[in-house]
Design an enzyme around this catalytic site. Structure first.
Site, PDB file in Angstrom:
ATOM      1  CG  ASP A 144      -0.256  -0.009   2.546  1.00 22.22           C
ATOM      2  OD1 ASP A 144       0.796  -0.658   2.661  1.00 22.22           O
ATOM      3  OD2 ASP A 144      -0.752   0.647   3.483  1.00 22.22           O
ATOM      4  CD  GLU A 209       4.283   0.843   6.728  1.00 27.51           C
ATOM      5  OE1 GLU A 209       5.044   1.246   7.628  1.00 27.51           O
ATOM      6  OE2 GLU A 209       3.790   1.616   5.882  1.00 27.51           O
TER       7      GLU A 209
END
Ligand SMILES: CCCCCCCC/C=C\CCCCCCCC(=O)NCC(=O)O
Ligand SMILES: [Zn+2]
Ligand SMILES: [Zn+2]
Length: 522
Positions: A144, A209
């Site tokens: 991400d 994350e």
């Protein structure tokens, strides 16, 4: 009138004080001087007799270069954005799953590689080693990225992966698709060349994350725990190679993150009765909260420079400098207050000096003529290694010092443990060796990661967690992280692929060399 006897006594006393003062100065200076001459923590195992390995060289040619850059650019064009916890672009994440399979056909078809999708969008790869007695390691990266808007004045659109002056622009080019793609691209090339590792390893790719890692990394952790995995070390993003950042951070230094700061997100809120703006009270909830926020900003946390692992960073770098900087850096026990004052002047180095407090959100009001009933602010702390979460919260409480301001801890954790860096530390020494092979001109030093990474969820598997990507960071580049114009040079991305390829092969070394006697063998 003072008689001559008293005068004599005073004179003697003064002489004694001056003598003691001079003696202390001479002793301190001598200790500091000797330490400056003897401190050379940078040598480590550099000159030791390492086990001979025949590493495959990637020899990246024109076609391969084109292929690896095309793959990388395609990864950037998929907007795998995390907006908030459990709120991410799932369409893009699913597209990314398909893209990985297409970009790395050998990884996905090799009998040595076992792949599984975890929690729909995260990935865990297990690359089987031929010697199961060797403890495996884990390479981490995340899929991400933080949001980016075209209206934020990027020179080139953030999800275009367009090129300018040899750089590829886009969200994720540094954080963290360069490392994700670099790892898999290196493995793809190694497998194509017939490589089979001796030491098995995992590759973990979390999908959230940027918003905690609670769905991605934590589910990978659960899978690995169920299998009773133990690890030699973990390598994740976090630190990088800095180039001439400031007077104390000059030259090129590869900082291997050996810990990361703690973190806390605090919500401050004030409620007051709403009403008509034509008859305002003396103070509104906005004013009360703004004053509290101002007190926090005006009263930074105490300087703690020199009390955490940043001390090791400076000791490793000292030998690169000449007098008097070398003298000061070798003797932080004496000079840390002074150096701390210099470092705190810049945001990037201030982050090494103290727990930082950033007011990141402030919300209130619905209409220009209504006195609002609620004001809310979020303060994000990054906690210095020498301070605990509780101590940092106490500091904020004492600064707010207004019972009308409610304080709520949304999320928080203490600074992470410090990983080993000595001559027996397999992870640190292998990463260091690889850095020096790929970037021979840099100094390698332990560092403290000021942001947080998925690796913190893996601390039950090993005491040795390292945070490093082989990206070059020049002065001002730190603003590109989560900011505008995030970019990486094409050359640097190629270095990523070479770095991970060398690292994977260097991890096949079974045992670190003996440190002693090695210098004489030269
Ligand atoms: C002596 C040490 C020199 C300090 C140099 C510091 C250079 C670091 C500059 C930028 C790196 C910032 C990246 C940090 C990675 C954090 C990953 C992330 O975004 N996590 C989410 C979060 O922390 O909120
Ligand atoms: Zn990241
Ligand atoms: Zn990030």
């Amino acid at each position: 009138m003072v008689d001559s006897g008293t005068k004599l006594k005073i004179r003697r006393l003064l002489k004694t004080i001056i003598c003691l003062f001079s003696l202390t100065f001479v002793v301190l200076f001598t200790v500091a001087f000797v330490r400056t001459l003897t401190l050379d923590v940078d040598v480590g195992l550099q000159h030791a007799q390492w086990e001979k390995t025949k590493n495959i060289s990637l020899d990246i040619g024109r076609e391969q270069r084109e292929e690896l850059l095309d793959n990388f650019k395609e990864s950037i064009r998929i907007p795998t954005v995390s907006f908030a916890e459990s709120n991410y672009n799932t369409t893009a994440l699913l597209e990314f799953n398909r893209f990985l399979r297409k970009a790395f056909p050998t990884v996905y078809s090799s009998s040595l590689v076992h792949h599984e999708v975890v929690a729909n969008y995260s990935h865990l790869f297990w690359v089987e080693g031929s010697q199961p007695d060797l403890l495996p390691y884990l390479l981490l990266a995340h899929v991400d990225v933080v949001p980016a808007s075209e209206s934020d004045a990027w020179d080139l659109p953030p999800f275009s992966a367009k090129e300018m002056d040899g750089f590829i622009y886009g969200r994720g080019t540094l954080d963290d698709k360069s490392s994700l793609m670099g790892i898999l691209q290196a493995l793809e090339y190694l497998l194509r060349k017939g490589y089979a590792p001796r030491r098995g390893f995992y590759i973990g790719l979390g999908h959230d994350e940027e918003v905690s890692g609670k769905n991605g990394a934590l589910n990978i952790v659960n899978v690995m725990k169920q299998r009773g995995v133990q690890l030699s070390f973990v390598l994740d993003e976090g630190m990088l190679i800095t180039e001439n950042l400031s007077s104390f951070l000059g030259g090129s230094t590869a900082f291997i993150g050996i810990s990361e700061k703690g973190s806390a997100t605090i919500k401050l809120s004030v409620s007051t009765p709403p009403g008509h703006s034509s008859m305002p009270p003396k103070e509104t909830c906005i004013g009360i909260l703004a004053a509290a926020v101002k007190r926090i900003e005006d009263n930074p946390m105490p300087r703690l420079f020199g009390y955490g692992p940043e001390r090791l960073s400076f000791e490793h770098m000292a030998h690169k400098f000449s007098f008097p900087v070398k003298f000061m850096m070798s003797n932080l026990w004496l000079f840390s207050p002074l150096i701390g004052r210099v470092l705190e002047r810049q945001p990037i180095s201030n982050s090494l000096v103290r727990t930082t407090t950033a007011v990141t959100m402030f919300n209130s009001g619905v209409k220009f003529n209504i006195i609002p009933s609620l004001a809310e602010a979020f303060v994000n702390l990054r906690i210095h290694s020498a301070q605990s979460l509780e101590e940092a919260l106490d500091h904020i409480r004492s600064r707010v010092a207004d019972e009308r301001v409610k304080m709520e801890l949304i999320d928080g954790f203490d600074p992470l443990p410090v990983s080993s860096t000595d001559e027996k530390s397999f992870g640190f020494q292998i990463i260091k060796k690889t850095v020096l092979e790929v970037f021979p001109s840099v100094t390698v030093a332990p560092g403290i990661c000021v942001g947080n990474t998925d690796s913190r969820h893996f601390k039950d598997f090993t005491k040795d967690i390292f945070r490093f990507i082989p990206a070059w960071l020049k002065s001002g580049d730190y603003l590109r992280f989560h900011g505008i114009n995030e970019r990486i040079s094409k050359k640097n991305y190629e270095e990523f692929v070479v770095f991970y390829s060398s690292l994977i092969q260097n991890c096949d070394i079974q045992k670190l060399p003996e440190p002693h006697g090695s210098v004489h063998e030269l």
